[in-house]
Design an enzyme around this catalytic site. Structure first.
Site, mmCIF file in Angstrom:
data_model
loop_
_atom_site.group_PDB
_atom_site.id
_atom_site.type_symbol
_atom_site.label_atom_id
_atom_site.label_comp_id
_atom_site.label_asym_id
_atom_site.label_seq_id
_atom_site.Cartn_x
_atom_site.Cartn_y
_atom_site.Cartn_z
ATOM 1 N N ASP A 79 9.535 -9.307 -4.553
ATOM 2 C CA ASP A 79 10.865 -9.709 -5.038
ATOM 3 C C ASP A 79 11.115 -11.205 -4.853
ATOM 4 O OD1 ASP A 79 10.955 -9.725 -2.293
ATOM 5 O OD2 ASP A 79 12.890 -8.728 -2.127
ATOM 6 N N ARG A 139 12.345 -10.794 12.283
ATOM 7 C CA ARG A 139 13.414 -11.492 11.562
ATOM 8 C C ARG A 139 14.236 -12.146 12.671
ATOM 9 N NH1 ARG A 139 13.055 -6.278 8.819
ATOM 10 N NH2 ARG A 139 12.110 -6.607 6.784
ATOM 11 N N ARG A 154 8.037 22.636 -9.826
ATOM 12 C CA ARG A 154 9.215 22.049 -9.176
ATOM 13 C C ARG A 154 9.485 20.629 -9.643
ATOM 14 N NH1 ARG A 154 7.918 23.396 -2.971
ATOM 15 N NH2 ARG A 154 9.102 25.333 -2.814
ATOM 16 N N VAL A 172 -6.911 -20.165 9.144
ATOM 17 C CA VAL A 172 -7.590 -20.550 10.393
ATOM 18 C C VAL A 172 -9.004 -21.053 10.100
ATOM 19 C CG1 VAL A 172 -8.562 -19.636 12.556
ATOM 20 C CG2 VAL A 172 -6.221 -19.038 11.885
ATOM 21 N N ARG A 173 -9.731 -20.317 9.281
ATOM 22 C CA ARG A 173 -11.136 -20.687 9.055
ATOM 23 C C ARG A 173 -11.248 -21.947 8.214
ATOM 24 N NH1 ARG A 173 -14.465 -15.056 9.096
ATOM 25 N NH2 ARG A 173 -14.257 -14.834 11.357
ATOM 26 N N ARG A 187 -6.484 -15.398 8.372
ATOM 27 C CA ARG A 187 -7.927 -15.665 8.525
ATOM 28 C C ARG A 187 -8.354 -16.863 7.677
ATOM 29 N NH1 ARG A 187 -11.966 -13.821 5.136
ATOM 30 N NH2 ARG A 187 -14.054 -13.486 6.009
ATOM 31 N N ARG A 203 12.644 18.981 -4.353
ATOM 32 C CA ARG A 203 12.395 18.549 -2.963
ATOM 33 C C ARG A 203 12.380 17.023 -2.898
ATOM 34 N NH1 ARG A 203 13.022 23.286 -2.423
ATOM 35 N NH2 ARG A 203 11.673 24.796 -1.368
ATOM 36 N N HIS A 244 6.754 20.559 -14.350
ATOM 37 C CA HIS A 244 7.056 19.935 -13.047
ATOM 38 C C HIS A 244 7.386 18.464 -13.295
ATOM 39 C CE1 HIS A 244 2.815 18.858 -13.540
ATOM 40 N NE2 HIS A 244 3.084 17.826 -12.757
ATOM 41 N N ASP A 280 11.340 -14.018 0.963
ATOM 42 C CA ASP A 280 12.407 -14.960 0.638
ATOM 43 C C ASP A 280 13.072 -15.585 1.859
ATOM 44 O OD1 ASP A 280 13.018 -15.666 -1.878
ATOM 45 O OD2 ASP A 280 14.861 -14.474 -1.999
ATOM 46 N N ARG A 306 14.212 -2.929 -1.177
ATOM 47 C CA ARG A 306 15.592 -3.075 -0.699
ATOM 48 C C ARG A 306 16.552 -3.431 -1.828
ATOM 49 N NH1 ARG A 306 16.123 -5.712 4.821
ATOM 50 N NH2 ARG A 306 14.169 -6.631 4.145
ATOM 51 N N GLY A 353 9.343 -8.651 7.029
ATOM 52 C CA GLY A 353 8.563 -7.401 7.072
ATOM 53 C C GLY A 353 7.084 -7.704 6.936
ATOM 54 N N HIS A 367 7.703 3.795 5.727
ATOM 55 C CA HIS A 367 6.782 2.732 6.140
ATOM 56 C C HIS A 367 5.304 3.038 5.893
ATOM 57 C CE1 HIS A 367 10.495 1.442 8.068
ATOM 58 N NE2 HIS A 367 9.970 0.232 8.067
ATOM 59 N N THR A 396 5.260 -10.106 0.932
ATOM 60 C CA THR A 396 6.197 -8.984 1.090
ATOM 61 C C THR A 396 5.790 -7.881 0.116
ATOM 62 O OG1 THR A 396 8.434 -8.175 0.632
ATOM 63 C CG2 THR A 396 7.852 -10.246 -0.404
ATOM 64 N N ILE A 397 5.877 -6.638 0.574
ATOM 65 C CA ILE A 397 5.470 -5.545 -0.327
ATOM 66 C C ILE A 397 6.418 -5.409 -1.515
ATOM 67 C CG2 ILE A 397 4.264 -4.209 1.453
ATOM 68 C CD1 ILE A 397 6.768 -2.258 1.300
ATOM 69 N N ASP A 398 7.648 -5.911 -1.379
ATOM 70 C CA ASP A 398 8.655 -5.697 -2.434
ATOM 71 C C ASP A 398 8.358 -6.467 -3.731
ATOM 72 O OD1 ASP A 398 9.960 -4.147 -0.648
ATOM 73 O OD2 ASP A 398 11.779 -5.352 -0.526
#
Ligand code: F6P
Length: 322
Positions: free
Chosen positions: A131, A74, A164, A26-27, A23, A246, A218, A105, A173, A13, A252, A127-129
């Site tokens: 994990d 992947r 609410r 490469v640099r 960047r 709600r 709430h 991973d 995940r 991901g 994403h 990875t944003i997770d």
């Protein structure tokens, strides 16, 4: 070692900050006389020779962009012996001396397979997770938490106006890190994560009832997607407490957008370190954050680590969200 060419790929991901890492690699490489190559769409790019020359200018104006300019994928084909062989043969044909792999991973396991086949890889956690077992931090996590926090702040305005309950499903995940960190940042009444087997009465209903009894009207409830119970929990809350509720699935949006300063800086430091390691002849390393320091560790050891979940932090987030 006579090290002349480094290839860079992003896999799994996408995560905000991957471009800052590309960047930096490469640099840093180009300024030391190393030839940088970009590989498109992760390990598939090695299999299909989707590789191009990069230079200092090809990474201009990307540090502020989310996603990855190298595209990502992947690759089930890379997991086969045939796919791996094609990738390894292509590395030899294209004179690739080393590869910097940026991903989670699964990507690190891919890099490990390349290392075992004699291709030097240095991995960066992306990875944003958050994990990845061997690292306290992965590129993209901070931005994802900030993205989720900003969205939930908006949801709170309407939750408060209607008295609410609003349930927000965040990404993760198999891991509750985004949920818990966002929950701490927004003051969620309940946070449900895969690492903890929740009790519906105690962890949701009792918490809502208690906070109601001390004046709260709430409720923000955060659920990690890995639990796969968001709609069911919503229906149960309405049935048991009788308040309006709600559901919002953030999805994403959490993964996109401009990376935070923290992600840009960590990615840049890690990218520079990857090139330094290769210059000094290091082989098969993962760059991790340990005790808040960016350090390299051996890839085989890295993949044996077990991720520890910070239950103390989780409890603190709940203690003060009343
Ligand atoms: O691994 C990062 C992640 O965003 C997870 O949080 C989520 O479960 C998964 O990727 C979603 O994958 P995809 O973008 O392929 O739907």
């Amino acid at each position: 070692m006579n090290f002349k060419t480094v290839a860079i790929l992003t896999s799994g991901g996408d995560a905000p900050g991957m471009n800052a890492a590309i960047r930096a690699v490469v640099r840093s490489a180009a300024s030391k006389g190393i030839r940088p190559l970009g590989v498109r769409r992760g390990f598939n790019g090695l299999i299909y020779r989707d590789v191009f020359e990069m230079n200092i200018r090809s990474v201009s104006d990307i540090i502020e962009r989310g996603g990855t300019i190298l595209y990502t994928a992947r690759s089930p084909e890379f997991l086969t012996d045939k796919g791996l062989k094609k990738a390894v043969d292509n590395c030899a044909r294209m004179n690739i001396d080393a590869i910097v792999v940026i991903g989670g991973d699964g990507s690190m396991r891919g890099a490990e397979r390349l290392c075992k086949s004699g291709i030097n890889c240095i991995c960066l956690p992306g990875t944003i997770d958050n994990d990845i077992a061997c690292s306290e931090y992965s590129i993209g996590f901070d931005t994802a938490v900030n993205n989720a926090m900003l969205m939930i702040d908006k949801i709170r305005d309407t939750a408060q106006s209607h008295d609410r309950c609003n349930i927000i499903e965040v990404m993760g995940r198999r891991c509750g890190n985004i949920a818990v960190h966002t929950g701490m940042a927004v003051g969620a009444t309940a946070i449900l994560i895969p690492e903890y087997k929740f009790n519906f009465q105690k962890d949701i209903i009792d918490r809502i009832n208690f906070t109601q009894s001390i004046g709260k009207r709430h409720f923000i409830i955060i659920i990690a997607e890995g639990l796969r119970q968001t709609q069911k929990i919503n229906e149960e809350i309405v049935r048991k407490i009788g308040i309006e509720s709600r559901v919002t699935i953030l999805g994403h949006v959490q993964r996109g957008g401009s990376p935070s300063a923290k992600d840009r800086i960590a990615a840049s430091e890690m990218g520079c370190l990857a090139v330094e390691l290769l210059m000094s002849g290091e082989n098969g390393k993962v760059i991790v954050v340990k005790n808040n320091r960016i350090i390299p560790i051996d890839i085989y050891a890295a993949l044996k680590s077990k991720k520890l979940f910070d239950f103390n932090f989780y409890e603190k987030a709940l203690e003060i969200s009343v």
